[in-house]
Design a protein around this motif. Structure first.
Motif, PDB file in Angstrom:
ATOM      1  N   ASN A 109       0.841  -1.280   0.137  1.00 37.27           N
ATOM      2  CA  ASN A 109       0.020   0.004  -0.061  1.00 37.27           C
ATOM      3  C   ASN A 109       0.975   1.413   0.098  1.00 37.27           C
ATOM      4  OD1 ASN A 109      -3.052  -0.797   0.410  1.00 37.27           O
ATOM      5  ND2 ASN A 109      -1.940  -2.113   1.627  1.00 37.27           N
ATOM      6  N   ASN A 110       2.015   1.104  -0.323  1.00 36.76           N
ATOM      7  CA  ASN A 110       3.049   2.328  -0.436  1.00 36.76           C
ATOM      8  C   ASN A 110       3.107   3.164   0.854  1.00 36.76           C
ATOM      9  OD1 ASN A 110       3.640   1.637  -3.307  1.00 36.76           O
ATOM     10  ND2 ASN A 110       1.784   2.510  -3.696  1.00 36.76           N
ATOM     11  N   ILE A 111       3.161   2.360   2.098  1.00 38.75           N
ATOM     12  CA  ILE A 111       3.143   3.195   3.401  1.00 38.75           C
ATOM     13  C   ILE A 111       4.786   2.955   3.501  1.00 38.75           C
ATOM     14  CG2 ILE A 111       2.579   2.971   5.475  1.00 38.75           C
ATOM     15  CD1 ILE A 111      -0.294   2.058   4.585  1.00 38.75           C
ATOM     16  N   ILE A 112       5.309   4.082   3.721  1.00 38.50           N
ATOM     17  CA  ILE A 112       6.635   3.994   3.980  1.00 38.50           C
ATOM     18  C   ILE A 112       6.916   3.617   5.673  1.00 38.50           C
ATOM     19  CG2 ILE A 112       8.892   5.420   4.339  1.00 38.50           C
ATOM     20  CD1 ILE A 112       8.121   6.683   1.589  1.00 38.50           C
ATOM     21  N   TYR A 113       7.814   3.031   5.870  1.00 37.36           N
ATOM     22  CA  TYR A 113       8.115   2.356   7.385  1.00 37.36           C
ATOM     23  C   TYR A 113       9.325   2.243   7.536  1.00 37.36           C
ATOM     24  CZ  TYR A 113       8.369  -2.109   6.015  1.00 37.36           C
ATOM     25  OH  TYR A 113       8.606  -3.415   5.250  1.00 37.36           O
ATOM     26  N   LYS A 114       9.808   2.071   9.029  1.00 32.73           N
ATOM     27  CA  LYS A 114      11.072   1.595   9.098  1.00 32.73           C
ATOM     28  C   LYS A 114      10.989   0.777  10.156  1.00 32.73           C
ATOM     29  CE  LYS A 114      13.491   6.017   8.529  1.00 32.73           C
ATOM     30  NZ  LYS A 114      14.542   7.139   8.767  1.00 32.73           N
ATOM     31  N   TYR A 115      11.720  -0.411   9.837  1.00 31.25           N
ATOM     32  CA  TYR A 115      11.537  -1.602  10.902  1.00 31.25           C
ATOM     33  C   TYR A 115      12.704  -1.565  12.048  1.00 31.25           C
ATOM     34  CZ  TYR A 115      11.448  -6.428  12.220  1.00 31.25           C
ATOM     35  OH  TYR A 115      11.330  -7.833  12.931  1.00 31.25           O
ATOM     36  N   GLU A 141       6.693  11.116  14.401  1.00 32.96           N
ATOM     37  CA  GLU A 141       6.806   9.558  14.308  1.00 32.96           C
ATOM     38  C   GLU A 141       5.592   8.870  15.165  1.00 32.96           C
ATOM     39  OE1 GLU A 141      11.401   8.754  13.271  1.00 32.96           O
ATOM     40  OE2 GLU A 141      10.753   8.574  15.389  1.00 32.96           O
ATOM     41  N   ILE A 142       5.110   7.904  14.385  1.00 32.74           N
ATOM     42  CA  ILE A 142       4.016   7.137  15.070  1.00 32.74           C
ATOM     43  C   ILE A 142       4.624   5.775  15.243  1.00 32.74           C
ATOM     44  CG2 ILE A 142       1.885   6.023  14.612  1.00 32.74           C
ATOM     45  CD1 ILE A 142       0.927   8.494  13.367  1.00 32.74           C
ATOM     46  N   TYR A 143       4.407   4.960  16.022  1.00 38.55           N
ATOM     47  CA  TYR A 143       5.101   3.634  16.336  1.00 38.55           C
ATOM     48  C   TYR A 143       3.968   2.648  16.384  1.00 38.55           C
ATOM     49  CZ  TYR A 143       8.370   7.031  17.979  1.00 38.55           C
ATOM     50  OH  TYR A 143       9.272   8.221  17.941  1.00 38.55           O
ATOM     51  N   TRP A 144       4.293   1.235  15.796  1.00 31.89           N
ATOM     52  CA  TRP A 144       3.563   0.338  15.813  1.00 31.89           C
ATOM     53  C   TRP A 144       4.093  -0.843  16.333  1.00 31.89           C
ATOM     54  CZ3 TRP A 144      -0.706  -0.186  11.675  1.00 31.89           C
ATOM     55  CH2 TRP A 144      -1.642  -1.630  11.867  1.00 31.89           C
ATOM     56  N   GLU A 145       3.462  -1.232  17.614  1.00 28.90           N
ATOM     57  CA  GLU A 145       4.093  -2.601  18.391  1.00 28.90           C
ATOM     58  C   GLU A 145       3.009  -3.776  18.063  1.00 28.90           C
ATOM     59  OE1 GLU A 145       6.664  -2.954  19.794  1.00 28.90           O
ATOM     60  OE2 GLU A 145       7.508  -1.252  20.600  1.00 28.90           O
ATOM     61  N   HIS A 146       3.661  -4.776  17.742  1.00 27.28           N
ATOM     62  CA  HIS A 146       2.838  -6.182  17.422  1.00 27.28           C
ATOM     63  C   HIS A 146       3.334  -6.885  18.624  1.00 27.28           C
ATOM     64  CE1 HIS A 146       0.313  -9.252  16.181  1.00 27.28           C
ATOM     65  NE2 HIS A 146       1.150  -9.824  16.189  1.00 27.28           N
ATOM     66  N   GLU A 147       2.519  -7.288  19.733  1.00 28.21           N
ATOM     67  CA  GLU A 147       2.661  -8.167  20.750  1.00 28.21           C
ATOM     68  C   GLU A 147       2.109  -9.574  20.458  1.00 28.21           C
ATOM     69  OE1 GLU A 147       4.775  -7.338  22.526  1.00 28.21           O
ATOM     70  OE2 GLU A 147       4.640  -4.932  22.578  1.00 28.21           O
ATOM     71  N   GLU A 175      -2.810   7.856  19.638  1.00 28.03           N
ATOM     72  CA  GLU A 175      -2.273   8.893  19.204  1.00 28.03           C
ATOM     73  C   GLU A 175      -0.986   8.759  18.313  1.00 28.03           C
ATOM     74  OE1 GLU A 175      -1.788  11.777  22.380  1.00 28.03           O
ATOM     75  OE2 GLU A 175      -4.014  11.835  22.928  1.00 28.03           O
ATOM     76  N   ARG A 176       0.213   8.227  18.841  1.00 31.27           N
ATOM     77  CA  ARG A 176       1.343   8.312  18.396  1.00 31.27           C
ATOM     78  C   ARG A 176       1.837   6.909  18.615  1.00 31.27           C
ATOM     79  NH1 ARG A 176       5.687  11.702  20.159  1.00 31.27           N
ATOM     80  NH2 ARG A 176       7.040  10.719  18.597  1.00 31.27           N
ATOM     81  N   LEU A 196      -6.912   0.298  11.360  1.00 31.31           N
ATOM     82  CA  LEU A 196      -5.956   1.018  11.943  1.00 31.31           C
ATOM     83  C   LEU A 196      -5.094   1.626  10.909  1.00 31.31           C
ATOM     84  CD1 LEU A 196      -4.493  -1.674  14.622  1.00 31.31           C
ATOM     85  CD2 LEU A 196      -5.895   0.260  15.151  1.00 31.31           C
ATOM     86  N   VAL A 197      -4.725   1.242   9.768  1.00 33.92           N
ATOM     87  CA  VAL A 197      -4.111   2.063   8.954  1.00 33.92           C
ATOM     88  C   VAL A 197      -4.803   3.204   8.377  1.00 33.92           C
ATOM     89  CG1 VAL A 197      -3.185   2.099   6.413  1.00 33.92           C
ATOM     90  CG2 VAL A 197      -2.339   0.231   8.076  1.00 33.92           C
ATOM     91  N   GLN A 198      -6.202   2.986   8.064  1.00 35.60           N
ATOM     92  CA  GLN A 198      -7.019   4.148   7.360  1.00 35.60           C
ATOM     93  C   GLN A 198      -7.292   5.157   8.400  1.00 35.60           C
ATOM     94  OE1 GLN A 198      -8.587   4.620   4.810  1.00 35.60           O
ATOM     95  NE2 GLN A 198      -7.758   2.766   3.735  1.00 35.60           N
ATOM     96  N   LYS A 199      -7.309   4.764   9.780  1.00 33.23           N
ATOM     97  CA  LYS A 199      -7.386   5.854  10.875  1.00 33.23           C
ATOM     98  C   LYS A 199      -6.142   6.781  11.312  1.00 33.23           C
ATOM     99  CE  LYS A 199      -9.513   6.547  15.402  1.00 33.23           C
ATOM    100  NZ  LYS A 199     -10.200   6.002  16.387  1.00 33.23           N
ATOM    101  N   TYR A 200      -4.994   5.978  11.293  1.00 28.21           N
ATOM    102  CA  TYR A 200      -3.557   6.671  11.821  1.00 28.21           C
ATOM    103  C   TYR A 200      -2.757   6.868  10.869  1.00 28.21           C
ATOM    104  CZ  TYR A 200      -5.806   5.258  16.072  1.00 28.21           C
ATOM    105  OH  TYR A 200      -6.814   5.102  17.397  1.00 28.21           O
ATOM    106  N   LEU A 201      -2.644   6.229   9.758  1.00 24.94           N
ATOM    107  CA  LEU A 201      -1.546   6.235   8.820  1.00 24.94           C
ATOM    108  C   LEU A 201      -1.863   7.030   7.444  1.00 24.94           C
ATOM    109  CD1 LEU A 201       0.451   2.869   9.253  1.00 24.94           C
ATOM    110  CD2 LEU A 201       0.508   4.870  10.719  1.00 24.94           C
ATOM    111  N   LEU A 202      -3.022   6.918   7.253  1.00 20.02           N
ATOM    112  CA  LEU A 202      -3.568   7.735   5.589  1.00 20.02           C
ATOM    113  C   LEU A 202      -4.088   8.980   5.780  1.00 20.02           C
ATOM    114  CD1 LEU A 202      -4.758   4.653   3.781  1.00 20.02           C
ATOM    115  CD2 LEU A 202      -2.509   5.567   3.805  1.00 20.02           C
TER     116      LEU A 202
END
Length: 202
Positions: A109-115, A141-147, A175-176, A196-202
């Motif tokens: 979806n062409n969403i640039i991220y850093k791993y 910056e917004i952070y995504w944590e997957h547990e 928020e972030r 989540l992508v639609q709400k926070y990243l687009l």
């Protein structure tokens, strides 16, 4: 700006070099089809190029900001010998199949991220968020944590402590900070990822 002279070469009908000097008032006189309009066209192109150079945006565009952010290098977390080798569609290594699902979704979806870009949390230390993004809305910056193993007691305690440390550092869920969770019975939901992508990243 005052133009004193013009040189043309290999432009339209002028193959050999042509040099023209300008005074305070210069007129082009001649029969049709001798190249008068070509000289004016060359001047127009030159002036347009000069205008583009002189008119610089005061504030960088979003694309410029994102490109600069994406180009900043960092040292991620090391992979220890013997751990599974899981490669994303982007061609980078991640630690779990669920992280690959997330990374591949962002990539498609062409969403640039850093791993696993390092982040220092006061009172906790350096963490490596699974994914870091740059917010178009805020420029932060917004952070995504997957547990992914929340049904394991020790893992869950560590995950909760880390998420609390984010919030103690002013990085709040919704928020972030974005968080997704899994257990052996509850797997990562693609619909939730999209929401989540639609709400926070687009």
């Amino acid at each position: 700006m005052k133009i004193h002279s013009l040189k043309l070469k290999n432009f339209r009908g002028y193959k050999d070099e042509l040099s023209i000097s300008f005074g305070d008032l210069t007129a082009f006189v001649g029969r049709n089809d001798v190249g008068k309009s070509t000289i004016l066209e060359a001047l127009d192109i030159f002036l347009m190029m000069e205008k583009e150079v002189l008119v610089m945006p005061i504030e960088p565009t979003w694309e410029q900001k994102l490109a600069q952010w994406d180009g900043e290098t960092y040292q991620g977390k090391e992979f220890y010998e013997g751990t599974a080798v899981i490669i994303t569609e982007k061609g980078e290594r991640v630690r779990s199949k669920s992280e690959k699902i997330l990374a591949d979704y962002f990539y498609r979806n062409n969403i640039i991220y850093k791993y696993e870009k390092p982040l220092f949390l006061k009172g906790y230390g350096t963490v490596y968020p699974d994914f870091t993004f740059l917010s178009r809305k805020t420029g932060e910056e917004i952070y995504w944590e997957h547990e992914g193993m929340m049904d394991k007691s020790d893992y869950a305690k560590t995950a909760v402590k880390k998420l609390e440390s984010y919030q103690k550092n002013g990085i709040y869920l919704g928020e972030r900070l974005i968080a997704t969770f899994e257990t052996e019975q509850t797997l990562l939901n693609s619909q939730i990822i999209e929401q989540l992508v639609q709400k926070y990243l687009l």
